[in-house]
Design an enzyme around this catalytic site. Structure first.
Site, PDB file in Angstrom:
ATOM      1  N   LYS A 115       0.716  -1.149  -0.013  1.00  0.00           N
ATOM      2  CA  LYS A 115       0.046  -0.036  -0.073  1.00  0.00           C
ATOM      3  C   LYS A 115       0.847   1.244   0.217  1.00  0.00           C
ATOM      4  O   LYS A 115       0.530   2.167  -0.570  1.00  0.00           O
ATOM      5  CB  LYS A 115      -1.072  -0.149   1.232  1.00  0.00           C
ATOM      6  CG  LYS A 115      -1.893  -1.135   1.199  1.00  0.00           C
ATOM      7  CD  LYS A 115      -3.503  -0.875   1.417  1.00  0.00           C
ATOM      8  CE  LYS A 115      -4.198  -2.056   0.863  1.00  0.00           C
ATOM      9  NZ  LYS A 115      -5.688  -1.929   1.292  1.00  0.00           N
ATOM     10  N   LYS A 197      -3.520 -10.703  -6.421  1.00  0.00           N
ATOM     11  CA  LYS A 197      -4.512 -10.873  -5.951  1.00  0.00           C
ATOM     12  C   LYS A 197      -5.748 -10.315  -6.290  1.00  0.00           C
ATOM     13  O   LYS A 197      -5.595  -8.981  -6.767  1.00  0.00           O
ATOM     14  CB  LYS A 197      -4.560 -11.049  -4.463  1.00  0.00           C
ATOM     15  CG  LYS A 197      -4.722  -9.608  -3.820  1.00  0.00           C
ATOM     16  CD  LYS A 197      -5.241  -9.762  -2.204  1.00  0.00           C
ATOM     17  CE  LYS A 197      -5.574  -8.536  -1.801  1.00  0.00           C
ATOM     18  NZ  LYS A 197      -6.347  -8.229  -0.811  1.00  0.00           N
ATOM     19  N   LYS A 200     -10.389  -5.108  -4.531  1.00  0.00           N
ATOM     20  CA  LYS A 200     -11.292  -4.219  -4.589  1.00  0.00           C
ATOM     21  C   LYS A 200     -10.901  -2.814  -5.171  1.00  0.00           C
ATOM     22  O   LYS A 200     -11.441  -2.010  -5.637  1.00  0.00           O
ATOM     23  CB  LYS A 200     -12.209  -4.129  -3.595  1.00  0.00           C
ATOM     24  CG  LYS A 200     -12.136  -3.748  -2.348  1.00  0.00           C
ATOM     25  CD  LYS A 200     -13.072  -3.651  -1.294  1.00  0.00           C
ATOM     26  CE  LYS A 200     -12.965  -4.328  -0.040  1.00  0.00           C
ATOM     27  NZ  LYS A 200     -12.220  -3.833   0.826  1.00  0.00           N
TER      28      LYS A 200
HETATM   29  P1  ATP Z   1      -8.340  -3.600  -0.685  1.00  0.00           P
HETATM   30  O1  ATP Z   1      -8.217  -3.700  -2.097  1.00  0.00           O
HETATM   31  O2  ATP Z   1      -9.185  -2.166  -0.597  1.00  0.00           O
HETATM   32  O3  ATP Z   1      -7.214  -3.570   0.105  1.00  0.00           O
HETATM   33  P2  ATP Z   1      -9.173  -6.140  -0.414  1.00  0.00           P
HETATM   34  O4  ATP Z   1     -10.098  -6.566  -1.651  1.00  0.00           O
HETATM   35  O5  ATP Z   1      -7.897  -6.804  -0.120  1.00  0.00           O
HETATM   36  O6  ATP Z   1      -9.229  -4.660  -0.186  1.00  0.00           O
HETATM   37  P3  ATP Z   1     -10.340  -6.325   2.245  1.00  0.00           P
HETATM   38  O7  ATP Z   1     -11.281  -5.605   2.792  1.00  0.00           O
HETATM   39  O8  ATP Z   1      -8.822  -5.921   2.820  1.00  0.00           O
HETATM   40  O9  ATP Z   1     -10.377  -6.415   0.631  1.00  0.00           O
HETATM   41  O10 ATP Z   1     -10.350  -7.733   2.825  1.00  0.00           O
HETATM   42  C1  ATP Z   1     -11.651  -8.394   3.303  1.00  0.00           C
HETATM   43  C2  ATP Z   1     -11.502  -9.889   3.321  1.00  0.00           C
HETATM   44  O11 ATP Z   1     -11.347 -10.379   1.962  1.00  0.00           O
HETATM   45  C3  ATP Z   1     -10.261 -10.396   4.147  1.00  0.00           C
HETATM   46  O12 ATP Z   1     -10.582 -11.389   4.792  1.00  0.00           O
HETATM   47  C4  ATP Z   1      -9.303 -10.717   3.189  1.00  0.00           C
HETATM   48  O13 ATP Z   1      -8.595 -11.629   3.405  1.00  0.00           O
HETATM   49  C5  ATP Z   1     -10.333 -11.299   1.905  1.00  0.00           C
HETATM   50  N1  ATP Z   1      -9.772 -11.104   0.619  1.00  0.00           N
HETATM   51  C6  ATP Z   1      -9.627  -9.883  -0.127  1.00  0.00           C
HETATM   52  N2  ATP Z   1      -9.149 -10.547  -1.405  1.00  0.00           N
HETATM   53  C7  ATP Z   1      -9.278 -11.727  -1.702  1.00  0.00           C
HETATM   54  C8  ATP Z   1      -8.887 -12.606  -2.536  1.00  0.00           C
HETATM   55  N3  ATP Z   1      -8.558 -12.006  -3.607  1.00  0.00           N
HETATM   56  N4  ATP Z   1      -9.089 -13.843  -2.437  1.00  0.00           N
HETATM   57  C9  ATP Z   1      -9.566 -14.369  -1.091  1.00  0.00           C
HETATM   58  N5  ATP Z   1      -9.912 -13.615  -0.210  1.00  0.00           N
HETATM   59  C10 ATP Z   1      -9.527 -12.288  -0.284  1.00  0.00           C
END
Ligand code: ATP
Ligand code: LTN
Length: 334
Positions: A115, A197, A200
């Site tokens: 980040k 990965k 969002k």
């Molecule tokens: P950002 O992109 O804003 O960092 P993010 O998509 O990583 O967000 P978070 O709010 O940080 O989402 O994560 C919410 C939950 O979703 C956490 O438990 C995280 O481990 C899970 N998660 C996020 N991305 C993935 C993915 N690609 N596959 C599986 N689990 C995920």
């Protein structure tokens, strides 16, 4: 323990729109665990401001996320679904835990490094101490289990280290939490670059399937997913794009990778990709319908927000007072 049940905590940031990564990696497991545990599911809006947010957008997203938890099937009467910012204990415990966390530990956090690279113009102290706030979230409720995707395991590890360090000094104060990961879906990759990965906050909308994407968009994104020239549906590391699609397919249908390979044996990607899309649509459609339905009922959602904030505050305060007493803060005069 609350009423003889073990305690579960998890949360998601109210930044961006949820993807199927969030759904399959986290939210879906929340549903299967919600009967067995006493659950706290937080919209972690305080974590969200580590990245600059537009205030009205943040407020809207937080409400949508809370509604989505319910739309996905979590019963808000049984599960404590609430906003992190409505429970001041998170910030209070985070401060205390900051004083039990080493800079060397925080320097190793890969999410911080990612980040910080992405937001080089705003590497704030909150982004750096983000894992400590996460530790506070978890430890505040004496959580036994924390369902998360694979990307969060490092944060779970530091949470355990902080708790153990604190307990070693002050006695058995915190429950040491265990991570929980589902069999399929814990590590969904970007549709445009399987090295990354699915996230969002990805700028490329074709890289992610959003929970609120309509069926046509979902099918189109899967058709465009980056794969390879092997033209065979095989679950192996050499075909990361296809491996990811198989993961998604399995997480949505309950099939195993072997069953999927058999089902699509001799068939090309032009058949497999839309089939993955259809499987995702059939999982998301009921959630979307319920989301739109619930969004109309403002009074109902407001009631949930109020009731659950009170419940969360009750349990949070219990732990916080215990911690404050142990470290030597003066007692409150009533
Ligand atoms: P950002 O992109 O804003 O960092 P993010 O998509 O990583 O967000 P978070 O709010 O940080 O989402 O994560 C919410 C939950 O979703 C956490 O438990 C995280 O481990 C899970 N998660 C996020 N991305 C993935 C993915 N690609 N596959 C599986 N689990 C995920
Ligand atoms: N850091 C997590 C979100 C999060 C969380 C938590 C998850 C904040 N607090 C407590 C589980 C338990 C993320 O970025 N996905």
């Amino acid at each position: 323990m609350i009423d003889g049940k073990k305690i579960l905590f998890s949360g998601m940031q109210s930044t961006g729109n949820l993807t199927i990564g969030n759904y399959l990696g986290a939210l879906k497991n929340w549903l299967t665990l919600s009967d067995e545990y006493e659950c706290f599911y937080s919209v972690v809006d305080m974590h969200s401001i580590t990245i600059r947010q537009d205030p009205s957008e943040l407020r809207k997203r937080a409400r949508n996320l809370l509604t989505l938890y319910i739309a996905a099937g979590l019963d808000p009467k049984k599960n404590c679904i609430y906003y992190q910012s409505h429970v001041s204990g998170h910030a209070e415990l985070a401060w205390i835990l900051n004083c039990f966390t080493y800079i060397g530990e925080l320097n190793r956090m890969t999410q911080f490094k990612d980040k910080a690279t992405k937001h080089a113009d705003n590497i704030n102290a909150g982004l750096y101490t983000y894992p400590v706030l996460m530790a506070a979230d978890i430890l505040l409720y004496q959580s036994d289990v924390v369902p998360v995707g694979k990307d969060q395991l490092q944060h779970l590890e530091i949470t355990r280290d902080i708790a153990q360090r604190f307990n070693a000094i002050y006695g058995d104060i915190f429950t040491i939490p265990e991570p929980y990961m589902g069999k399929a879906g814990a590590n969904i990759r970007s549709l445009q670059n399987p090295e990354k990965k699915m996230s969002k906050s990805d700028e490329n909308a074709n890289a992610s399937i959003y929970l609120m994407d309509d069926p046509d968009t979902i099918i189109r994104k899967f058709k465009r997913a980056v794969t390879d020239s092997e033209a065979s549906v095989r679950y192996r590391d050499e075909q990361p794009g296809i491996k990811n699609l198989i993961e998604i397919y399995c997480a949505c249908t309950g099939k195993t990778p072997e069953e999927t390979e058999k089902e699509f044996d001799g068939k090309g990607y032009s058949e497999f990709k839309p089939a993955v899309g259809e499987a995702v649509v059939s999982v998301l459609k009921p959630v979307q319908d319920r989301f739109y339905e619930l969004s109309k009922d403002k009074a109902y959602i407001d009631g949930i927000i109020k009731e659950n904030a009170e419940k969360a505050n009750y349990y949070a305060t219990k732990t916080l007072r215990k911690v404050q007493k142990k470290i030597g803060f003066p007692e409150r005069i009533r």
